[in-house]
Scaffold this active site. Structure first.
Site, mmCIF file in Angstrom:
data_model
loop_
_atom_site.group_PDB
_atom_site.id
_atom_site.type_symbol
_atom_site.label_atom_id
_atom_site.label_comp_id
_atom_site.label_asym_id
_atom_site.label_seq_id
_atom_site.Cartn_x
_atom_site.Cartn_y
_atom_site.Cartn_z
ATOM 1 N N ASP A 19 0.837 -1.205 0.000
ATOM 2 C CA ASP A 19 0.000 0.000 0.000
ATOM 3 C C ASP A 19 0.870 1.252 0.000
ATOM 4 O OD1 ASP A 19 -2.314 -1.553 0.042
ATOM 5 O OD2 ASP A 19 -2.302 -1.670 2.229
ATOM 6 N N LYS A 71 -11.180 -5.126 -6.201
ATOM 7 C CA LYS A 71 -12.577 -5.318 -5.784
ATOM 8 C C LYS A 71 -13.570 -4.894 -6.879
ATOM 9 C CE LYS A 71 -11.351 -4.546 -0.919
ATOM 10 N NZ LYS A 71 -9.902 -4.250 -1.136
ATOM 11 N N PHE A 73 -16.579 -4.304 -9.195
ATOM 12 C CA PHE A 73 -18.023 -4.340 -8.940
ATOM 13 C C PHE A 73 -18.701 -3.466 -9.982
ATOM 14 C CE2 PHE A 73 -21.527 -3.484 -5.549
ATOM 15 C CZ PHE A 73 -22.340 -4.431 -6.143
ATOM 16 N N ASP A 74 -19.348 -4.101 -10.974
ATOM 17 C CA ASP A 74 -20.008 -3.368 -12.052
ATOM 18 C C ASP A 74 -21.007 -4.330 -12.692
ATOM 19 O OD1 ASP A 74 -20.545 -1.507 -14.206
ATOM 20 O OD2 ASP A 74 -18.550 -0.659 -13.870
ATOM 21 N N ILE A 75 -21.574 -3.921 -13.808
ATOM 22 C CA ILE A 75 -22.482 -4.832 -14.494
ATOM 23 C C ILE A 75 -21.687 -6.053 -14.970
ATOM 24 C CG2 ILE A 75 -24.027 -2.942 -15.167
ATOM 25 C CD1 ILE A 75 -22.855 -3.167 -17.998
ATOM 26 N N THR A 78 -19.182 -5.761 -18.018
ATOM 27 C CA THR A 78 -17.989 -4.947 -17.778
ATOM 28 C C THR A 78 -16.968 -5.704 -16.946
ATOM 29 O OG1 THR A 78 -19.228 -2.884 -17.952
ATOM 30 C CG2 THR A 78 -17.153 -2.806 -16.743
ATOM 31 N N GLN A 194 -8.962 -1.832 11.528
ATOM 32 C CA GLN A 194 -9.386 -3.216 11.355
ATOM 33 C C GLN A 194 -10.122 -3.680 12.611
ATOM 34 O OE1 GLN A 194 -9.208 -4.554 8.573
ATOM 35 N NE2 GLN A 194 -7.313 -4.167 7.476
ATOM 36 N N GLY A 214 -0.023 -6.040 6.259
ATOM 37 C CA GLY A 214 0.515 -4.768 5.793
ATOM 38 C C GLY A 214 1.256 -4.033 6.883
#
EC number: 4.1.1.23
Length: 243
Positions: A19, A71, A73-75, A78, A194, A214
């Site tokens: 990160d 992550k 996240f779409d139709i 796609t 967290q 991390g």
């Protein structure tokens, strides 16, 4: 149909969360950790730098495994197109959101490489109050297990979930389903963002295939030594499991 978990060597079961905001910082960390870490997760911060795939390529050239944590996240169309392209890269794990069965199925059908798809269940930064605020008045573990089963039914290869849920997921899904656990805290809870955390050994004893770490490495006075200590815990836990 879900594919069997990756055949990971013991030293590949620790995934370092890379990160950082730039290619140069990412590679500096890879060089600093050397042989102590063989698997790296690259996420949204590097994507925003415009150097994401340069980092991915650099990791592959150093014979490191890569976990693409974006992550998706779409139709369905796609996400399927994205997975189809990403599967051409040397990627071991990739995350997709676990909220939409049609999208998960489309992603699984588009994945023609060796990459394993992991469904995001409930983020480790979330607890029951967060779910209630979203209109889900249930315990996180129940939601996570339900989503793991739905992901498996859609053909997804595994999930990324808190180590607190590794045991229930493993019992529900059986051995041929990948479980990757982030939010691992080797020394116990540290009061950061967290919420649902566990220690290294417990995650593997309960059924995790790999863990993501991390800050406990990045903020250590000697990051390579911190990674080595975690690797030793992993080996001990795997021996306890008979692996």
């Amino acid at each position: 149909m879900s594919r069997a978990p990756l055949p990971l060597a013991a030293h590949e079961r620790l995934i370092f969360a890379l990160d950082v905001p730039s290619h140069d910082q990412a590679i500096a960390w890879v060089d600093r950790l050397g042989d102590s870490v063989s698997f790296y997760k690259i996420g949204m911060e590097l994507l925003a730098s415009g150097e994401y795939f340069h980092v991915l390529d650099a990791l592959a050239k150093r014979d490191k495994r890569v976990f693409v944590d974006l992550k998706f996240f779409d139709i369905p169309a796609t996400v399927a197109g994205t997975i189809r392209r990403l599967a051409q890269w040397p990627v071991s794990y990739c995350t997709v959101h676990g909220w939409h069965a049609g999208m998960l199925q489309a992603a699984a059908e588009a994945n023609h490489g060796d990459m394993r798809l992991l469904a995001v269940t409930v983020l480790t930064s979330m607890g029951r109050p967060d779910l209630v605020a979203m209109g889900i008045d249930r315990e996180p573990v129940d939601v996570v297990v339900e989503r793991a089963l739905a992901a498996r039914a859609a053909g997804i290869d595994g999930v990324i979930a808190s180590g607190q849920e590794a045991g229930p997921i493993r019992r529900a899904t059986g051995p041929d389903f990948s479980i990757v656990c982030p939010g691992i805290r080797p020394g116990g809870p540290v009061g950061d963002d967290q919420q649902r955390t566990v220690g290294v050994a417990q995650a593997f004893i309960d059924g995790a295939d790999a863990i993501v770490v991390g800050r406990p490495i990045r903020l250590a006075s000697d990051p390579a030594a911190a990674a080595d200590a975690i690797q030793a815990e992993i080996r001990a836990a795997l021996m306890q499991n008979g692996d």
